[in-house]
Design an enzyme around this catalytic site. Sequence first.
Site, PDB file in Angstrom:
ATOM      1  N   GLU A   1      36.787 -41.376  47.099  1.00  0.00           N
ATOM      2  CA  GLU A   1      35.717 -41.168  48.067  1.00  0.00           C
ATOM      3  C   GLU A   1      34.517 -42.059  47.749  1.00  0.00           C
ATOM      4  O   GLU A   1      34.204 -42.304  46.589  1.00  0.00           O
ATOM      5  CB  GLU A   1      35.318 -39.690  48.067  1.00  0.00           C
ATOM      6  CG  GLU A   1      36.511 -38.827  48.467  1.00  0.00           C
ATOM      7  CD  GLU A   1      36.214 -37.348  48.565  1.00  0.00           C
ATOM      8  OE1 GLU A   1      35.148 -36.913  48.101  1.00  0.00           O
ATOM      9  OE2 GLU A   1      37.061 -36.631  49.116  1.00  0.00           O
TER      10      GLU A   1
ATOM     11  N   CYS B   1      27.312 -44.627  46.823  1.00  0.00           N
ATOM     12  CA  CYS B   1      27.825 -43.992  45.620  1.00  0.00           C
ATOM     13  C   CYS B   1      29.308 -44.358  45.511  1.00  0.00           C
ATOM     14  O   CYS B   1      30.123 -43.985  46.357  1.00  0.00           O
ATOM     15  CB  CYS B   1      27.616 -42.482  45.746  1.00  0.00           C
ATOM     16  SG  CYS B   1      28.201 -41.570  44.322  1.00  0.00           S
TER      17      CYS B   1
ATOM     18  N   CYS C   1      39.646 -37.939  36.979  1.00  0.00           N
ATOM     19  CA  CYS C   1      38.770 -38.145  35.817  1.00  0.00           C
ATOM     20  C   CYS C   1      39.392 -37.479  34.607  1.00  0.00           C
ATOM     21  O   CYS C   1      40.141 -36.512  34.753  1.00  0.00           O
ATOM     22  CB  CYS C   1      37.399 -37.529  36.111  1.00  0.00           C
ATOM     23  SG  CYS C   1      36.099 -38.032  34.955  1.00  0.00           S
TER      24      CYS C   1
ATOM     25  N   CYS D   1      34.361 -32.047  33.024  1.00  0.00           N
ATOM     26  CA  CYS D   1      33.079 -31.339  32.952  1.00  0.00           C
ATOM     27  C   CYS D   1      33.224 -30.076  33.794  1.00  0.00           C
ATOM     28  O   CYS D   1      33.751 -30.117  34.906  1.00  0.00           O
ATOM     29  CB  CYS D   1      31.935 -32.213  33.485  1.00  0.00           C
ATOM     30  SG  CYS D   1      31.735 -33.743  32.549  1.00  0.00           S
TER      31      CYS D   1
ATOM     32  N   CYS E   1      31.983 -29.788  37.521  1.00  0.00           N
ATOM     33  CA  CYS E   1      32.255 -30.918  38.416  1.00  0.00           C
ATOM     34  C   CYS E   1      33.613 -30.752  39.100  1.00  0.00           C
ATOM     35  O   CYS E   1      34.625 -30.496  38.448  1.00  0.00           O
ATOM     36  CB  CYS E   1      32.225 -32.213  37.601  1.00  0.00           C
ATOM     37  SG  CYS E   1      32.592 -33.677  38.584  1.00  0.00           S
TER      38      CYS E   1
ATOM     39  N   GLY F   1      35.104 -40.309  38.718  1.00  0.00           N
ATOM     40  CA  GLY F   1      35.532 -41.023  37.515  1.00  0.00           C
ATOM     41  C   GLY F   1      34.409 -41.340  36.554  1.00  0.00           C
ATOM     42  O   GLY F   1      33.232 -41.140  36.846  1.00  0.00           O
ATOM     43  N   GLU F   2      34.797 -41.800  35.381  1.00  0.00           N
ATOM     44  CA  GLU F   2      33.834 -42.194  34.345  1.00  0.00           C
ATOM     45  C   GLU F   2      33.867 -43.722  34.255  1.00  0.00           C
ATOM     46  O   GLU F   2      34.825 -44.302  33.741  1.00  0.00           O
ATOM     47  CB  GLU F   2      34.232 -41.546  33.007  1.00  0.00           C
ATOM     48  CG  GLU F   2      33.489 -42.079  31.785  1.00  0.00           C
ATOM     49  CD  GLU F   2      31.970 -42.118  31.933  1.00  0.00           C
ATOM     50  OE1 GLU F   2      31.356 -41.102  32.288  1.00  0.00           O
ATOM     51  OE2 GLU F   2      31.387 -43.206  31.710  1.00  0.00           O
TER      52      GLU F   2
ATOM     53  N   SER G   1      24.383 -38.422  31.972  1.00  0.00           N
ATOM     54  CA  SER G   1      24.571 -37.031  32.395  1.00  0.00           C
ATOM     55  C   SER G   1      24.401 -36.131  31.185  1.00  0.00           C
ATOM     56  O   SER G   1      25.369 -35.793  30.512  1.00  0.00           O
ATOM     57  CB  SER G   1      25.964 -36.865  33.003  1.00  0.00           C
ATOM     58  OG  SER G   1      26.080 -37.676  34.143  1.00  0.00           O
TER      59      SER G   1
ATOM     60  N   HIS H   1      22.587 -32.840  30.784  1.00  0.00           N
ATOM     61  CA  HIS H   1      22.955 -31.493  31.245  1.00  0.00           C
ATOM     62  C   HIS H   1      22.773 -30.347  30.252  1.00  0.00           C
ATOM     63  O   HIS H   1      22.934 -29.185  30.614  1.00  0.00           O
ATOM     64  CB  HIS H   1      24.402 -31.433  31.755  1.00  0.00           C
ATOM     65  CG  HIS H   1      24.690 -32.382  32.871  1.00  0.00           C
ATOM     66  ND1 HIS H   1      23.795 -32.700  33.852  1.00  0.00           N
ATOM     67  CD2 HIS H   1      25.805 -33.116  33.157  1.00  0.00           C
ATOM     68  CE1 HIS H   1      24.343 -33.559  34.693  1.00  0.00           C
ATOM     69  NE2 HIS H   1      25.542 -33.838  34.293  1.00  0.00           N
TER      70      HIS H   1
ATOM     71  N   CYS I   1      26.640 -34.556  44.837  1.00  0.00           N
ATOM     72  CA  CYS I   1      27.039 -34.813  43.447  1.00  0.00           C
ATOM     73  C   CYS I   1      28.045 -33.804  42.965  1.00  0.00           C
ATOM     74  O   CYS I   1      27.808 -32.604  43.054  1.00  0.00           O
ATOM     75  CB  CYS I   1      25.852 -34.664  42.494  1.00  0.00           C
ATOM     76  SG  CYS I   1      24.566 -35.825  42.731  1.00  0.00           S
TER      77      CYS I   1
HETATM   78  N1  SAH Z   1      31.310 -39.685  34.994  1.00  0.00           N
HETATM   79  C1  SAH Z   1      30.000 -40.185  35.320  1.00  0.00           C
HETATM   80  C2  SAH Z   1      29.851 -40.454  36.776  1.00  0.00           C
HETATM   81  C3  SAH Z   1      29.796 -39.210  37.659  1.00  0.00           C
HETATM   82  S1  SAH Z   1      28.194 -39.179  38.318  1.00  0.00           S
HETATM   83  C4  SAH Z   1      28.974 -39.212  34.777  1.00  0.00           C
HETATM   84  O1  SAH Z   1      29.362 -38.157  34.304  1.00  0.00           O
HETATM   85  O2  SAH Z   1      27.793 -39.526  34.766  1.00  0.00           O
HETATM   86  C5  SAH Z   1      28.080 -37.681  39.048  1.00  0.00           C
HETATM   87  C6  SAH Z   1      26.845 -36.913  38.577  1.00  0.00           C
HETATM   88  O3  SAH Z   1      26.842 -35.653  39.233  1.00  0.00           O
HETATM   89  C7  SAH Z   1      26.897 -36.623  37.086  1.00  0.00           C
HETATM   90  O4  SAH Z   1      25.610 -36.531  36.554  1.00  0.00           O
HETATM   91  C8  SAH Z   1      27.541 -35.278  37.108  1.00  0.00           C
HETATM   92  O5  SAH Z   1      27.380 -34.601  35.891  1.00  0.00           O
HETATM   93  C9  SAH Z   1      26.847 -34.623  38.259  1.00  0.00           C
HETATM   94  N2  SAH Z   1      27.574 -33.481  38.790  1.00  0.00           N
HETATM   95  C10 SAH Z   1      28.887 -33.234  38.668  1.00  0.00           C
HETATM   96  N3  SAH Z   1      29.203 -32.090  39.296  1.00  0.00           N
HETATM   97  C11 SAH Z   1      28.071 -31.608  39.825  1.00  0.00           C
HETATM   98  C12 SAH Z   1      27.768 -30.461  40.622  1.00  0.00           C
HETATM   99  N4  SAH Z   1      28.716 -29.611  40.994  1.00  0.00           N
HETATM  100  N5  SAH Z   1      26.496 -30.287  41.006  1.00  0.00           N
HETATM  101  C13 SAH Z   1      25.543 -31.187  40.662  1.00  0.00           C
HETATM  102  N6  SAH Z   1      25.773 -32.276  39.929  1.00  0.00           N
HETATM  103  C14 SAH Z   1      27.021 -32.485  39.504  1.00  0.00           C
END
Ligand code: SAH
Length: 376
Positions: free
Chosen positions: A107, A120, A127, A131, A134, A186-187, A240, A242, A360
């Site tokens: 996507e 984006c 992935c 997490c 996610c 993905g990462e 990220s 968190h 996100c």
């Molecule tokens: N793998 C990379 C790229 C993904 S970016 C990374 O982890 O940074 C997507 C961003 O959205 C990351 O900061 C991720 O942690 C955040 N994210 C993932 N799931 C989410 C959710 N359900 N609500 C809000 N943010 C989320």
Amino acid sequence: MPMTSDRFAPPTPAADGRDNLVGLDRDGIAAAFAELSLPRFRANQVFKWIYGRGVSDFADMTDIAKETRARLADRFVVARPGVSRAMASIDGTHKWLVRLADGNEVETVHIPEEDRGTLCVSSQIGCTLACQFCHTGTQKLVRNLGPAEIVGQVMLARDHLGEWPTTETPSIQQRQLTNIVMMGMGEPLYNFENVAAALKIVMDGEGLAISHRRITLSTAGVVPLIRRCGAELGVGLAVSLHAVTDEIRDRIVPLNRKYPIAELLDACRTYPGSRNSRRITFEYVMLKDVNDSAADARGLVRLIEGIPAKVNLIPFNPWPGAPFERSSDAAIERFAEIVRRAGYPSPVRTPRGEDILAACGQLKSDSLRAPRHAAG
Ligand code: SAH
């Protein structure tokens, strides 16, 4: 690193025996042209047509002799991934379900804002990181995307937005696609080579010509590759984070067990090019009663002390079956205030495209990993 093993490599596209030029840089195109004994400058011309002008038909490459164009069309194609579904949110966000040559899907999301438009982009199908909050993390890694599939997402966005510069309009004043974030599925740092190859074409002045200042790569914290990202690409870094203790981060971002918070922040402190004009963005998803207390906010401020930083607070975006709730507005505001008082900008990200699951962490495709010893 297992993520770069052949098992996760993209397939070589060879639909009708012709090779796709998309994804190749000037050297790659020149190498492909060598068998036709074409001079180097032809590769440079074609590079500009493909990435600078968005031309996909050799017949339209008007500064190349007709006969040469026909030879090129016999041997090569200029193909981007297809779009199997386009969805529009009531807030103007678009999500494209991108269909790849092997039938897998990822996507890509376009988020228009007043003064810019951000694309984006995804870097992997699925992935490995898992997490907990996610949605993509619930999908196994199917494979890495290749350079063509990564740069192809930007090209198809330009197609759909009708934004390719032409001779008459070399620069579009009010562009809808001005910025790129590697924040899709993905990462990106687990697919560094392909992401780097694609971004170099995106940043090339004769290519898609989007400056490194307008590109941000987001990582969950693949520490050994963070420095290379800054040194070789010079793009902005988003991390990220968190959570502010290893105990909580180990749980919600399991990659932390490999690269704990202290190591991650060390890599941020020495990120090439980080200074006040180019702050590191720390992303922080607000999860009710998990990481959103005032003590967490104070812990965050202590952790990032001395790093030119901005803290993006992302209210948790729910998805079907998610094991978390979004923090209350009051908790988010209290958290943001503590971070701001410490001198860090701390915007609260407004969820965009929630109604089409484009916000996100909501991206997930139906692509499945093939059984390891699949027939054929
Ligand atoms: N793998 C990379 C790229 C993904 S970016 C990374 O982890 O940074 C997507 C961003 O959205 C990351 O900061 C991720 O942690 C955040 N994210 C993932 N799931 C989410 C959710 N359900 N609500 C809000 N943010 C989320």
